[in-house]
Scaffold this motif. Sequence first.
Motif: not given
Length: 349
Positions: A304-332
């Motif tokens: 199994s890959g590192i990605s699978s160990l870290r919960g790289h499913n669609s819901d988690n990735r959607n949450k990461c993307l939106n939270d980081l954009i919010s913390l960044y304050g912009t979408l570059p």
Amino acid sequence: MSTLIMIRSDAEDGFSSPAKEKAANRRNRSPILSPRRAKQLVGVSKIKLLFAFCAFSIAFFITSRLSSFMGWIPHHASSVSSPSRGGYTVLINTWKRNSVLKQAVAHYASCHGADAIHVAWSESEPPSEKLKTHLHKIVILKSQKAHKPNFRFEINAKDGSNSRFKPIKDLRTDAIFSVDDDVIVPCPTLDFAFTVWQGAPSTMVGFVPRMHWLDKEQSNVAYYRYGGWWSVWWMGTYSMVLSKAAFFHRKYLDLYTYDMSPSIHNYISKERSCEDIAMSLVVANATVAPPIWVKGKIHEIGASGISSLRGHNSDNRNKCLNDLISLYGTLPLVSTNVKAVSSRNEWLW
């Protein structure tokens, strides 16, 4: 009584025969070709040369493809090098899988463009002396050049996803190839990607494309979706290349560590699965340009890959993307449909 016999010539009486005509033609034939005959011979020669060239080209093409048909993969020695800082540094991200790490180190040590191999070690316990010695021997044994790649562990004081992008002291190259320990990129493919990066050293150049798109917007708040490989394939666009197999400039290690907001660092340490998206945001924000996806086959090893160990499913990735954009304050992030392809590996030009 005498008899008079008169011998008459053919010219005189007009008498002729086929045999005599052939003999006369042979006597009167000129060694000089007529212009019309010469043009005919030249035309025939050109046609023969054209057919010979076509036959040679077809034979060469079939021979070059035969190896791939039969499963043979020729290894071409790399001649690529950076004009200022030769080659690239392989930065391997590992996590509690020493057997997989040994395979990765052995492979990348055999690549001619690898100037150094650094292992980002983020486990609570440091690597054993036995493991260090064994990996040093592997690098020396597998390297195919006189100048052996420099090898060392980058041991981090605490366990965290951010540590994989900590700046590295005494680097001899500008190019960093970031790769997970379970990902193997063939050396010729890796060297081709390095030449692509040399043409655009400020951007990320990698093998794993991902995308984003605006899904909905309510109360003036945008919500974005994170798209995996099948989304990229279906839509034909991408806006990120993951750091699990990508080149980037060493300066982005400093930008990630020192210039990125501490709130983002804290978020990534808590979630443990968003540092690759954060690095894409860092590079996109610095360049205002898209990354470059290089077409090439990569292989995953291990159960199994590192990605699978870290919960790289669609819901988690959607949450990461939106939270980081919010913390960044912009979408570059910038979308593109450009793909770098080696013409040597394609059927058609």
